[in-house]
Structures are given as structure tokens and as C-alpha cells.
Design a protein around this motif. Structure first.
Motif, PDB file in Angstrom:
ATOM      1  N   ALA A 193       0.845  -1.195   0.000  1.00 40.04           N
ATOM      2  CA  ALA A 193       0.000   0.000   0.000  1.00 40.04           C
ATOM      3  C   ALA A 193       0.883   1.249   0.000  1.00 40.04           C
ATOM      4  O   ALA A 193       2.056   1.204   0.385  1.00 40.04           O
ATOM      5  CB  ALA A 193      -0.914  -0.002   1.218  1.00 40.04           C
ATOM      6  N   ASN A 194       0.302   2.359  -0.453  1.00 39.70           N
ATOM      7  CA  ASN A 194       0.988   3.661  -0.501  1.00 39.70           C
ATOM      8  C   ASN A 194       2.221   3.648  -1.400  1.00 39.70           C
ATOM      9  O   ASN A 194       3.164   4.419  -1.204  1.00 39.70           O
ATOM     10  CB  ASN A 194       1.369   4.119   0.905  1.00 39.70           C
ATOM     11  N   THR A 195       2.227   2.749  -2.403  1.00 38.80           N
ATOM     12  CA  THR A 195       3.302   2.681  -3.385  1.00 38.80           C
ATOM     13  C   THR A 195       2.753   3.062  -4.756  1.00 38.80           C
ATOM     14  O   THR A 195       1.667   2.604  -5.134  1.00 38.80           O
ATOM     15  CB  THR A 195       3.896   1.261  -3.440  1.00 38.80           C
ATOM     16  N   ALA A 196       3.471   3.901  -5.506  1.00 38.45           N
ATOM     17  CA  ALA A 196       3.016   4.311  -6.840  1.00 38.45           C
ATOM     18  C   ALA A 196       3.337   3.208  -7.844  1.00 38.45           C
ATOM     19  O   ALA A 196       4.462   2.716  -7.903  1.00 38.45           O
ATOM     20  CB  ALA A 196       3.704   5.605  -7.248  1.00 38.45           C
ATOM     21  N   TYR A 197       2.329   2.804  -8.632  1.00 38.07           N
ATOM     22  CA  TYR A 197       2.493   1.766  -9.634  1.00 38.07           C
ATOM     23  C   TYR A 197       2.185   2.331 -11.022  1.00 38.07           C
ATOM     24  O   TYR A 197       1.252   3.115 -11.191  1.00 38.07           O
ATOM     25  CB  TYR A 197       1.570   0.584  -9.339  1.00 38.07           C
ATOM     26  N   SER A 198       2.990   1.903 -11.996  1.00 40.83           N
ATOM     27  CA  SER A 198       2.787   2.298 -13.389  1.00 40.83           C
ATOM     28  C   SER A 198       2.330   1.094 -14.197  1.00 40.83           C
ATOM     29  O   SER A 198       2.490  -0.061 -13.769  1.00 40.83           O
ATOM     30  CB  SER A 198       4.092   2.845 -13.983  1.00 40.83           C
ATOM     31  N   ILE A 199       1.771   1.361 -15.382  1.00 42.03           N
ATOM     32  CA  ILE A 199       1.314   0.284 -16.254  1.00 42.03           C
ATOM     33  C   ILE A 199       2.491  -0.637 -16.581  1.00 42.03           C
ATOM     34  O   ILE A 199       3.557  -0.177 -16.983  1.00 42.03           O
ATOM     35  CB  ILE A 199       0.699   0.855 -17.538  1.00 42.03           C
ATOM     36  N   GLY A 200       2.302  -1.936 -16.372  1.00 41.10           N
ATOM     37  CA  GLY A 200       3.345  -2.909 -16.651  1.00 41.10           C
ATOM     38  C   GLY A 200       4.129  -3.347 -15.434  1.00 41.10           C
ATOM     39  O   GLY A 200       4.851  -4.351 -15.490  1.00 41.10           O
ATOM     40  N   ASP A 201       4.012  -2.613 -14.315  1.00 49.77           N
ATOM     41  CA  ASP A 201       4.702  -3.041 -13.096  1.00 49.77           C
ATOM     42  C   ASP A 201       4.179  -4.403 -12.648  1.00 49.77           C
ATOM     43  O   ASP A 201       2.985  -4.716 -12.798  1.00 49.77           O
ATOM     44  CB  ASP A 201       4.473  -2.035 -11.962  1.00 49.77           C
ATOM     45  N   LYS A 202       5.061  -5.224 -12.089  1.00 48.39           N
ATOM     46  CA  LYS A 202       4.673  -6.543 -11.587  1.00 48.39           C
ATOM     47  C   LYS A 202       4.858  -6.604 -10.078  1.00 48.39           C
ATOM     48  O   LYS A 202       5.804  -6.038  -9.532  1.00 48.39           O
ATOM     49  CB  LYS A 202       5.500  -7.634 -12.266  1.00 48.39           C
ATOM     50  N   VAL A 203       3.929  -7.298  -9.420  1.00 44.11           N
ATOM     51  CA  VAL A 203       4.008  -7.506  -7.981  1.00 44.11           C
ATOM     52  C   VAL A 203       3.620  -8.942  -7.672  1.00 44.11           C
ATOM     53  O   VAL A 203       2.952  -9.623  -8.464  1.00 44.11           O
ATOM     54  CB  VAL A 203       3.082  -6.548  -7.202  1.00 44.11           C
ATOM     55  N   SER A 204       4.055  -9.413  -6.513  1.00 48.21           N
ATOM     56  CA  SER A 204       3.610 -10.720  -6.027  1.00 48.21           C
ATOM     57  C   SER A 204       2.610 -10.505  -4.908  1.00 48.21           C
ATOM     58  O   SER A 204       2.743  -9.583  -4.095  1.00 48.21           O
ATOM     59  CB  SER A 204       4.806 -11.530  -5.523  1.00 48.21           C
TER      60      SER A 204
END
Length: 399
Positions: free
Chosen positions: A357-368
Motif C-alpha cells: 500500500a501507498n506505493t506508486a504503480y505504473s502500467i506494466g509493473d509486476k508484484v507478487s
């Protein structure tokens, strides 16, 4: 007197539909959202809340008034409440009356939340003049007469929930300022008006002599826009267009789906014809007038093409350069926009960062998240209630 049960049921349905067919700016939070619902949409919020907001605190999505601001729209003195939609409380003035969100000039994200979206004409963002007076009610004279950011939607319908994010270049300001976000609906005569209280570094010096500008009579047709008078050192405008690009370099991560990135030149002045073309890059980079429309490798020309999408094929990486030529009877002007798609493939699942949470994400970013890998579909700031397993408009599971 007893009311007919069928009539009551119909009235209830109408009220319910009206209450849910709206939207608001979630981040930075609008004045109405900060009254009560902020922790519902941002559970991590631990700041102050606005007080004594009246009934609008229960419906921050309902600030609706006639569209066409500044020629029409809410009356002066009632801009905060959108013509007293649920009461006059949001029109209260005072430098310490409302909770403010810290902000700085330059690129900023604006996140919208829709309870049930409408087809949309455009989004606009206006900002107060540096010397506006916070001790006086908001009027048109408080704001610059032109938006600092305009996003054309061409009748497209946003997704429900937190589905729309805009990146806008906020002008330099000092101290306490207001941003007026306007969502113009395409299939009704109304728009939604959200006032956002923001705080820049420094202190603004209010002009206490700023006159009020009367609101146009809503029963009359909206007058044509009036251009500001020329300064003494200006010449009569008789030249080629002035192109204004919101962002001339876009850096994004590779996407596993076809993606489009908006190239916004809506601030361009004096143009009667627009020509967009890709001058560098492979066929994996194309032109698209709006989401869902056909893509093109050939130049696109039109009188209303103030915005264009840089369409990128799924899995593509590299760079492409696009050229915009704006012309009129006096000549033409050219500017370039570059898009760079980075390869963010991960060799091992352990190298993919966990969703936070409270992290900026851009299109294409990957997370687990919970044993799966997700790819970001829309620019946003992570929140616990937007976890990848539930926020299907923001994340797609790829593994």
C-alpha cells in the motif's frame, strides 16, 4: 395521508440510482471526501478530517451542477457545494476552515473513483490565482480562466471504482490554493465539480480587492469564451499555432497486453488542423485516436485531434518518436513526443516485489501477492482495499 406502496418503491429506486451514478476525486482527496468517507477509500489515512460538512459527507460523489464551466456551471459563491447540492456547508470560506493536502508544482497524479460511471466528454482541472483570497467565497474570479490540464474522453465510459488516473503538470503556486476538478458528462446536461484544498510551500498574498464576477444566467445560452485583452507589450496574434504538450517523454514498463498512452496537446492554441505521425520506431508502436478505436501506422490528420494515443503492442519494448504538426492559415508548428518501453521481465518469482500500500504503480509493473504474480493495468497508488486479487481494473494475474 397514506402513500401508495408502489409509488414509494419507485421513488426509492430513483433516489438510489441517482445517489450511485456519480464520482469524485479520491487522491488528492476532495473537500467532500475528507469530510467522512476518506478512511473507507484510503484505510491507511491517519490525518485530520473536515468537520461540519452537512449531508454531503455521506455522498461525496453527488456534487453535480450544469456543465460548461466557466461560462455556466455552479453559481459564484456556490462552487464548493455545486449549487448547494446537499447544502451550503462546502462553500464556507477561511484559511483554516478546511484540511489541506500538501502538493508541489510539476507532474501530479489525480485519481478518480466512480460509483457508477457515465459516458464522459472530458476532465478539466482549474487552479486559483496565486493572490486569491481564502477569506472570501470561491468565485470565477478566484480561479484562472483556463484549465491547467484537460483530458479529452470522447464519450468513453470509465470503469466503476478507482478506474481513472490523470498525470497533470500543476503550475507553480505558493501557500494555500484550490484545485477545481470538473468531470463533464457526455449523455446529460451536467458535470461534477470537486474542490480540492491543497498547500504549496511558501505563502500567498491575498488580493482583498478581487471583484466578484457574476455567474451567467443559467436560462440563457452560454456566451462564447472571451479571450483576455492583450498586454501593452503584445502584438495582435497573427502567427502559427503554439503547441503545448503535457508530457513530451513517456517512460513505461513492458505490458503483457496491448496498451495505449495518451499524448495530450489539448492546451495548444491557434490551431485549425492537427497531424500526428510516428517518425521513429517499429510497427509495434502505432497511433490510436481513443481507447478501443482502430490503430494506424499512417499519419492521422483532423481538425479536432488535440490528443492521440501511442498504442504499443503487448510484449513490445524499445523506443518510438511521434511528431505533432499543428497548423493554421499563418503557418505550422512541430513538436515531438518520445515513448520508451522498458523490459521489466523477472527471471524468478522471488525477484518480483511484494504488493505494498501507498506505493506508486505504473502500467506494466509486476508484484507478487498471495502466491501469484500480477501486472499493473492502470497508473495508481496502492491501497489495501485495492489488492491485486480484488481490483480487477488495476491488476491482472499473469502467473
Amino acid at each position: 395521508m397514506k402513500l401508495n406502496k408502489i409509488a414509494i418503491a419507485i421513488a426509492s429506486l430513483v433516489v438510489s440510482s441517482a445517489a450511485w451514478s456519480h464520482g469524485f476525486v479520491m487522491d488528492p482527496p476532495s473537500r467532500a471526501l475528507l469530510c467522512d468517507k476518506i478512511t473507507m477509500h484510503n484505510p491507511g489515512y491517519a490525518g485530520e478530517k473536515n468537520k461540519n460538512c452537512g449531508n454531503i459527507q455521506y455522498e461525496p460523489q453527488s456534487l453535480e451542477a450544469p456543465k460548461g464551466y466557466p461560462a455556466s456551471g455552479p453559481k459564484d459563491g456556490q462552487i464548493g457545494s455545486a449549487n448547494n447540492t446537499r447544502g451550503p456547508e462546502l462553500d464556507a470560506a477561511g484559511k483554516d476552515r478546511w484540511v489541506k493536502t500538501e502538493i508541489s508544482a510539476g507532474k501530479n497524479q489525480f485519481h478518480w473513483y466512480f460509483t457508477a460511471p457515465h459516458p464522459t466528454t472530458k476532465y478539466e482541472y482549474f487552479i486559483t490565482k496565486n493572490n486569491w483570497n481564502p477569506e472570501q467565497p470561491l468565485t470565477r474570479a478566484s480561479f484562472e480562466n483556463k484549465p491547467f490540464c484537460t483530458i479529452q474522453a470522447d464519450g468513453s465510459r470509465p470503469g466503476a471504482g478507482a478506474s481513472v488516473t490523470h498525470i497533470c503538470d500543476v503550475p507553480e503556486r505558493e501557500g494555500y490554493q484550490e484545485i477545481l476538478a470538473v468531470w463533464t458528462v457526455d449523455d446529460t446536461s451536467n458535470a461534477f465539480y470537486n474542490v480540492i484544498d491543497v498547500e504549496f510551500a511558501g505563502h500567498n498574498t491575498p488580493d482583498e480587492s478581487t471583484p466578484d464576477v457574476p455567474t451567467p444566467d443559467e436560462t440563457l445560452p452560454a456566451p462564447p469564451p472571451v479571450e483576455p485583452p492583450l498586454n501593452d507589450d503584445e502584438e495582435v496574434v497573427n502567427a502559427a499555432p503554439a503547441i503545448h504538450i503535457v508530457q513530451d517523454h513517456l517512460a513505461v514498463n513492458k505490458s503483457s497486453i496491448n496498451a495505449g498512452y495518451e499524448m495530450d496537446a489539448s492546451g495548444t492554441q491557434g490551431a485549425t488542423l492537427y497531424k500526428w505521425e510516428r517518425v521513429e520506431g517499429t510497427a509495434e508502436f502505432q497511433l490510436q485516436s481513443k481507447q478501443g478505436s482502430p490503430t494506424h501506422t499512417s499519419p492521422q490528420i483532423g481538425k479536432e485531434l488535440k490528443t492521440m494515443r501511442a498504442w504499443v503492442k503487448a510484449g513490445a519494448t524499445g523506443k518510438a518518436k511521434y511528431r505533432l504538426t499543428a497548423s493554421n492559415a499563418h503557418g505550422s508548428t512541430t513538436k515531438y513526443i518520445t515513448i520508451e518501453v522498458k523490459d521489466n521481465d523477472v527471471a524468478q518469482d522471488s525477484s518480483v516485489p511484494a504488493f505494498a500500500a501507498n506505493t506508486a504503480y505504473s502500467i506494466g509493473d509486476k508484484v507478487s501477492y498471495k502466491g501469484h504474480i500480477y501486472i499493473c493495468l492502470n497508473v495508481h497508488t496502492g491501497a489495501n482495499h485495492w489488492s491485486p486479487d480484488v481490483a480487477v481494473s488495476l491488476w491482472k494475474m499473469v502467473k
